[in-house]
Motif scaffolding. Structure first.
Motif, PDB file in Angstrom:
ATOM      1  N   ALA A  32      41.419  32.860  34.739  1.00 48.25           N
ATOM      2  CA  ALA A  32      41.170  34.388  35.085  1.00 48.25           C
ATOM      3  C   ALA A  32      40.371  35.105  34.178  1.00 48.25           C
ATOM      4  N   GLU A  33      40.236  34.978  32.931  1.00 52.86           N
ATOM      5  CA  GLU A  33      39.566  35.508  32.007  1.00 52.86           C
ATOM      6  C   GLU A  33      38.015  35.006  31.880  1.00 52.86           C
ATOM      7  N   ALA A  34      37.989  33.895  32.236  1.00 55.72           N
ATOM      8  CA  ALA A  34      36.424  33.377  32.085  1.00 55.72           C
ATOM      9  C   ALA A  34      35.438  34.090  32.559  1.00 55.72           C
ATOM     10  N   GLY A  35      34.258  34.325  31.739  1.00 57.00           N
ATOM     11  CA  GLY A  35      33.124  34.653  31.980  1.00 57.00           C
ATOM     12  C   GLY A  35      31.870  33.980  31.942  1.00 57.00           C
ATOM     13  N   ASN A  36      32.286  32.550  31.740  1.00 55.07           N
ATOM     14  CA  ASN A  36      31.488  31.544  31.466  1.00 55.07           C
ATOM     15  C   ASN A  36      31.723  30.511  31.897  1.00 55.07           C
ATOM     16  N   LEU A  37      30.774  29.496  32.564  1.00 55.06           N
ATOM     17  CA  LEU A  37      31.233  28.492  33.417  1.00 55.06           C
ATOM     18  C   LEU A  37      31.891  27.454  32.745  1.00 55.06           C
ATOM     19  N   ILE A  38      31.672  27.400  31.428  1.00 52.56           N
ATOM     20  CA  ILE A  38      32.124  26.298  30.529  1.00 52.56           C
ATOM     21  C   ILE A  38      33.821  26.600  30.470  1.00 52.56           C
ATOM     22  N   TRP A  39      33.963  27.966  30.250  1.00 50.45           N
ATOM     23  CA  TRP A  39      35.275  28.189  29.976  1.00 50.45           C
ATOM     24  C   TRP A  39      36.065  28.261  31.452  1.00 50.45           C
ATOM     25  N   LEU A  40      35.208  28.396  32.463  1.00 48.69           N
ATOM     26  CA  LEU A  40      35.955  28.446  33.974  1.00 48.69           C
ATOM     27  C   LEU A  40      36.401  26.986  33.982  1.00 48.69           C
ATOM     28  N   PHE A  41      35.544  26.064  33.778  1.00 49.36           N
ATOM     29  CA  PHE A  41      35.774  24.576  34.045  1.00 49.36           C
ATOM     30  C   PHE A  41      36.940  24.110  33.037  1.00 49.36           C
ATOM     31  N   LEU A  42      36.942  24.491  31.754  1.00 52.01           N
ATOM     32  CA  LEU A  42      38.066  24.286  30.991  1.00 52.01           C
ATOM     33  C   LEU A  42      39.250  24.524  31.699  1.00 52.01           C
ATOM     34  N   GLY A  43      39.269  25.813  32.077  1.00 53.68           N
ATOM     35  CA  GLY A  43      40.632  26.474  32.573  1.00 53.68           C
ATOM     36  C   GLY A  43      41.073  25.561  33.500  1.00 53.68           C
ATOM     37  N   VAL A  44      39.794  25.363  34.773  1.00 50.78           N
ATOM     38  CA  VAL A  44      40.352  24.595  35.790  1.00 50.78           C
ATOM     39  C   VAL A  44      41.185  23.352  35.255  1.00 50.78           C
ATOM     40  N   GLU A  45      40.624  22.545  34.435  1.00 54.31           N
ATOM     41  CA  GLU A  45      40.985  21.271  34.012  1.00 54.31           C
ATOM     42  C   GLU A  45      42.418  21.619  33.446  1.00 54.31           C
ATOM     43  N   VAL A  46      42.580  22.378  32.430  1.00 52.27           N
ATOM     44  CA  VAL A  46      43.954  22.773  31.761  1.00 52.27           C
ATOM     45  C   VAL A  46      44.893  23.066  32.762  1.00 52.27           C
TER      46      VAL A  46
END
Lengths: 100, 470
Positions: free
Chosen positions: B113-127
């Protein structure tokens, strides 16, 4: 064609092979391996684009993809082994007590 | 730093709860208490941060966004995690690592929800996904293993599609910071950009259970233990919807004229197919799985409307849907006792044997169906309003048809409850304080929101605005 185009073409080919593998193979191990190929195709594309744009974030992403894929393989193999222990056969069509 | 405190508390909850399983093996519920207390602390902190001065900031150059939207989603996913912990209370059969894995999954939902970056979005989806694969198989039954395996294979496949889409977006734009995408001129790379967008949408569509990427949902929901299904139904849906809102409704809003019809058609398809397939189900968890698919369609209506009212209605709709889902899963948990899974026939006679449980269940099911005086009606009303303001009559018609079909599906379990005979499950029905508390809170919240929605509307009004990022 530039080097980026060729590399991305290879990445697209690997991605397609992986996607077709997941959709057609029936052994969960092979399906899982094919899914990992899709991840690695994305990592390759990220590195190629990072070189084209002279930006590092793509390479950072590639490393993170490798690390996450390792974590996913750890969990995935454990799950596949535990399912195999219960039935001693691996075929996704036979693992189908859940349907409706 | 202060804006990351909810996430730090949840991550701490995961680690401390693991330590508690090692250090306090005699105290059976130690790990549960540690995780529960730290999750609740994270929820309180998110509520404090929501109204904090200056809660509009970009951390790590915009990769993490601290704004009221992140805080609201934090609150919702903490509610999902807490309800799952309560539903699994005294659940020795789920294994000692259960609370730690729930906390990690909640952390992933917050990251998305807090991601503004594709990297962080991907890590969030995996976590968020990795602990759920383990949790789905945490009960050592054949069904649990099958659910875990199916979830893992489909999850890895969809993450692969998501990742390749992200790679193409990166190639087209040269940056992984998707909060900057609206400001970028779209040059000749439009083809790459468009294909990347479609792949990312498909990848997130798997997670939010959008038709035609929904086929894993019923099997995984049925095979997983009920508290885990609860976390998937509420938490994963909130996380994926938040990601789609931030990435699609904000990151790609200049291209709204070509993604809005696409998402609109998918939303209508999802609403109608999900609710139609819910009709013939005999297993209550499967019925709720198809209902979850239908509700993903309702959420997408708000996104397809691509106006402020639409994103507001989509964020608002997460609350009634979540309350109703945790209420329904709490009743399943109460009825199933030490068994696993509830057929519709198992509900026979519940209304006469345990009228309170039946009454609370009726409230949450009517909210899922969208009957007035429940929160579900208010949510659907705002979605309908958003679709009509955006002048998308097709969406509004699809929403009404989907609701009508869904009504028939939700009335079937209620009708079984009023049968004269009593099933074995109903005769063995025992209240547990944890499951009862979740059911009461969910039903009361549903009624409160249905009668007096304006405080929640105010909160959503403050939260659903992404355009301060420009």
């Amino acid at each position: 064609m530039t080097a980026t185009t060729w590399t991305v073409a290879v990445a697209v080919a690997i991605f397609a092979v992986g996607a077709i593998g997941v959709l057609t193979r029936r052994n969960p191990l092979i399906m899982f391996m094919a899914a990992e190929m899709m991840w690695n195709a994305a990592a390759l594309a990220f590195v190629a684009f990072a070189r084209q744009h002279h930006a590092l974030s793509g390479q950072v992403m590639a490393f993170l993809i490798i690390a996450t894929a390792a974590a996913e393989v750890g969990i995935g193999l454990a799950l596949i082994v535990s399912v195999y222990h219960r039935r001693h056969r691996l075929n996704i069509d036979e693992i189908s007590r859940l349907k409706g | 730093m202060v804006y990351l405190l909810p996430k730090i508390l949840v991550a701490g909850g995961a680690l401390m709860s693991l330590l508690a399983t090692l250090g306090l093996p005699r105290w059976r519920n130690g790990a549960f208490w540690v995780a529960l207390v730290l999750l609740l602390a994270a929820g309180v902190d998110a509520a404090v941060l929501w109204q904090a001065e200056g809660n509009l900031s970009l951390l790590v150059a915009g990769s993490m966004i601290a704004d009221p939207f992140s805080s609201l989603v934090d609150l919702l996913v903490v509610a999902a995690g807490v309800s799952s912990l309560l539903l699994s209370w005294n659940g020795d059969r789920y294994g000692p690592e259960f609370p730690a894995l729930v906390a990690v999954a909640v952390l992933g939902m917050m990251m998305v929800a807090e991601a503004g970056n594709l990297i962080w979005l991907f890590l969030g989806v995996e976590v968020l996904s990795l602990p759920l694969y383990v949790l789905a198989a945490s009960e050592r039954t054949a069904l649990g293993g099958e659910a875990g395996l199916k979830y893992l294979l489909l999850g890895a496949f969809s993450s692969g599609i998501l990742l390749f889409g992200m790679a193409l977006l990166y190639g087209a734009t040269g940056t992984t910071l998707f909060v900057r995408y609206p400001n970028l001129p779209l040059g000749t790379g439009f083809g790459l950009y468009g294909v990347g967008f479609l792949l990312v949408l498909v990848g997130l569509g798997f997670k939010v259970a959008m038709v035609p990427f929904h086929m894993w949902v019923p099997d995984v929901y049925e095979g997983s233990p009920t508290p885990v299904t609860n976390l998937m139904a509420f938490g994963t849906k909130v996380g994926a919807a938040a990601a789609i809102l931030r990435l699609v409704a904000y990151g790609f809003y200049p291209q709204a004229q070509w993604w809005s019809p696409l998402i609109g058609y998918l939303a209508v398809l999802t609403m109608i197919v999900g609710n139609l397939l819910a009709l013939p189900q005999r297993d209550l968890k499967r019925l709720l799985a198809y209902s979850g698919i239908g509700h993903a369609g309702f959420l997408l209506v708000g996104i397809a409307a691509h106006n402020f009212l639409g994103s507001m209605a989509a964020v608002f709709y997460l609350v009634p849907y979540g309350l109703a889902a945790i209420g329904a899963f709490a009743l399943i948990r109460l009825v199933e006792g030490n068994g696993e899974g509830v057929q519709l026939d198992d509900l026979e006679g519940l209304a006469y044997a345990h009228p309170w449980a039946a009454a609370l269940f009726i409230v949450v099911m009517l909210s899922l169906a969208g009957i007035p005086l429940t929160a579900g009606f208010i949510g659907k009303f705002y979605l309908l309003q958003a679709a009509l303001v955006a002048n998308q009559t097709g969406l509004a018609v699809g929403l009404v048809v989907g609701t009508l079909v869904g009504l028939a599906a939700y009335l079937r379990p209620l009708q079984r409850m009023f049968a004269r005979s009593r099933s074995e499950r109903v005769q063995a029905f025992r209240w547990s304080w944890a499951g009862g508390a979740v059911l009461v809170v969910a039903a009361c919240g549903t009624l409160f929101l249905g009668v007096y929605p304006s405080p929640m509307m105010h909160i959503v009004d403050q939260s659903a605005n992404f355009f301060w990022l420009r």
